[in-house]
Design a protein around this motif. Sequence first.
Motif, short mmCIF file in Angstrom:
data_model
loop_
_atom_site.label_atom_id
_atom_site.label_comp_id
_atom_site.label_asym_id
_atom_site.label_seq_id
_atom_site.Cartn_x
_atom_site.Cartn_y
_atom_site.Cartn_z
N ASN A 196 1.75 2.38 -3.74
CA ASN A 196 0.63 3.04 -4.41
C ASN A 196 -0.47 3.28 -3.37
O ASN A 196 -1.45 2.54 -3.33
CB ASN A 196 0.09 2.18 -5.55
N PRO A 197 -0.33 4.30 -2.55
CA PRO A 197 -1.28 4.47 -1.45
C PRO A 197 -2.72 4.74 -1.89
O PRO A 197 -3.65 4.44 -1.17
CB PRO A 197 -0.72 5.64 -0.66
N ARG A 198 -2.93 5.30 -3.08
CA ARG A 198 -4.29 5.63 -3.51
C ARG A 198 -4.87 4.57 -4.46
O ARG A 198 -5.95 4.75 -5.00
CB ARG A 198 -4.30 6.99 -4.19
N LEU A 199 -4.16 3.50 -4.67
CA LEU A 199 -4.60 2.45 -5.57
C LEU A 199 -5.89 1.82 -5.06
O LEU A 199 -5.98 1.38 -3.93
CB LEU A 199 -3.52 1.37 -5.70
N GLN A 235 -8.79 3.33 -4.49
CA GLN A 235 -9.67 4.18 -3.71
C GLN A 235 -10.73 4.86 -4.57
O GLN A 235 -11.76 5.27 -4.08
CB GLN A 235 -8.88 5.23 -2.96
N ARG A 236 -10.45 5.00 -5.86
CA ARG A 236 -11.41 5.67 -6.74
C ARG A 236 -11.75 4.74 -7.90
O ARG A 236 -10.91 4.04 -8.44
CB ARG A 236 -10.84 6.95 -7.30
N GLN A 261 0.82 -1.21 0.00
CA GLN A 261 0.00 0.00 0.00
C GLN A 261 0.86 1.25 0.00
O GLN A 261 0.44 2.29 -0.50
CB GLN A 261 -0.93 0.00 1.19
N SER A 262 2.05 1.18 0.56
CA SER A 262 2.89 2.37 0.61
C SER A 262 3.45 2.73 -0.77
O SER A 262 3.76 3.87 -1.04
CB SER A 262 4.04 2.18 1.60
#
Length: 60
Positions: A49-52, A54-55, A46-47
């Motif tokens: 690609n932290p926003r992977l 989420q949208r 997760q670090s």
Amino acid sequence: MNISQLPAPTLVNAASNGDIVHMLVLKKAMDMAQQQGSADTRMMEQSVNPRLGQRIDVRA
């Protein structure tokens, strides 16, 4: 209850009981280490690609 009628614990029984306890503790420690490793792996993924994830693009 007469204490003299109880079977006396032998050295072999005590050793095998101790071995069983040691094996159970070792198994628990190994399970906990595996869970911690999995959690560390997820955290590192997760670090990068932290926003992977989420949208979601719904206008395709």
